[in-house]
Design a protein around this motif. Structure first.
Motif, PDB file in Angstrom:
ATOM      1  N   ASP A  10       0.794  -1.219   0.000  1.00 40.29           N
ATOM      2  CA  ASP A  10       0.000   0.000   0.000  1.00 40.29           C
ATOM      3  C   ASP A  10       0.833   1.279   0.000  1.00 40.29           C
ATOM      4  N   ASN A  11       2.040   1.219  -0.521  1.00 45.73           N
ATOM      5  CA  ASN A  11       2.868   2.410  -0.587  1.00 45.73           C
ATOM      6  C   ASN A  11       2.529   3.167  -1.872  1.00 45.73           C
ATOM      7  N   PRO A  12       1.796   4.274  -1.771  1.00 45.96           N
ATOM      8  CA  PRO A  12       1.394   4.994  -2.974  1.00 45.96           C
ATOM      9  C   PRO A  12       2.562   5.649  -3.713  1.00 45.96           C
ATOM     10  N   ARG A  13       3.716   5.820  -3.058  1.00 48.69           N
ATOM     11  CA  ARG A  13       4.870   6.438  -3.706  1.00 48.69           C
ATOM     12  C   ARG A  13       5.739   5.421  -4.428  1.00 48.69           C
ATOM     13  N   SER A  14       5.456   4.143  -4.277  1.00 52.45           N
ATOM     14  CA  SER A  14       6.295   3.132  -4.903  1.00 52.45           C
ATOM     15  C   SER A  14       6.145   3.172  -6.417  1.00 52.45           C
ATOM     16  N   PRO A  15       7.267   3.252  -7.132  1.00 55.54           N
ATOM     17  CA  PRO A  15       7.193   3.247  -8.593  1.00 55.54           C
ATOM     18  C   PRO A  15       7.029   1.844  -9.174  1.00 55.54           C
ATOM     19  N   ILE A  16       7.068   0.826  -8.321  1.00 56.09           N
ATOM     20  CA  ILE A  16       6.952  -0.554  -8.797  1.00 56.09           C
ATOM     21  C   ILE A  16       5.498  -0.990  -8.661  1.00 56.09           C
ATOM     22  N   ARG A  17       4.925  -1.472  -9.757  1.00 57.50           N
ATOM     23  CA  ARG A  17       3.531  -1.911  -9.734  1.00 57.50           C
ATOM     24  C   ARG A  17       3.384  -3.175  -8.891  1.00 57.50           C
ATOM     25  N   GLU A  18       2.212  -3.317  -8.259  1.00 60.40           N
ATOM     26  CA  GLU A  18       1.940  -4.473  -7.395  1.00 60.40           C
ATOM     27  C   GLU A  18       2.123  -5.791  -8.124  1.00 60.40           C
ATOM     28  N   ASP A  19       1.657  -5.869  -9.385  1.00 61.88           N
ATOM     29  CA  ASP A  19       1.768  -7.137 -10.106  1.00 61.88           C
ATOM     30  C   ASP A  19       3.226  -7.510 -10.340  1.00 61.88           C
ATOM     31  N   ARG A  20       4.108  -6.525 -10.507  1.00 60.58           N
ATOM     32  CA  ARG A  20       5.531  -6.805 -10.693  1.00 60.58           C
ATOM     33  C   ARG A  20       6.141  -7.351  -9.409  1.00 60.58           C
TER      34      ARG A  20
END
Length: 123
Positions: A10-20
């Motif tokens: 749930d980190n909205p700043r993460s540039p990595i998509r959840e599916d990745r």
């Protein structure tokens, strides 16, 4: 409890998509390689800290050309002086505005540009 309630993705700043992230975790899980991949960190992280903060021992210096890209959210961020104590021939030094420990996933264009810029210098 779903994965959002657990606070895992749930980190909205993460540039990595959840599916990745889930793809990568699944790959390590299915191939049973998570422990061997993490072993390097367990066994050698102290060496990295020593290289950055402590006195150098014989064999610690690297004389081949080096390119250093220090991303702002990396776990250990050496200064150029700290890096130069170990890497005696730094040809390129860069500190991008974004990125962390997994720059190829987080900032792939920046990462590729940094690699290309270094190798353009040493061809």
């Amino acid at each position: 409890m779903d994965r959002r309630e657990a606070g895992l993705l749930d980190n909205p700043r993460s540039p990595i998509r959840e599916d990745r992230i889930l793809d990568t975790l699944t790959l390590y899980w299915i191939t049973r390689t998570a422990a061997s991949a993490a072993r390097l960190y367990w066994e050698r992280l102290g060496d990295v800290t020593r290289w950055l903060e402590g006195p150098l021992e014989p064999g610690d210096r690297v004389d081949t050309p080096a390119g250093c890209t220090v991303f702002p959210h990396e776990l250990q961020r050496p200064t150029r002086d700290e890096a130069a104590a170990r890497f005696t021939d730094i040809r390129r030094w860069s500190e991008p505005e974004r990125g962390g420990h997994f720059p190829a996933l987080e900032q792939p264009r920046t990462f590729a540009a940094e690699v290309a810029a270094f190798f353009a210098l040493v061809r």
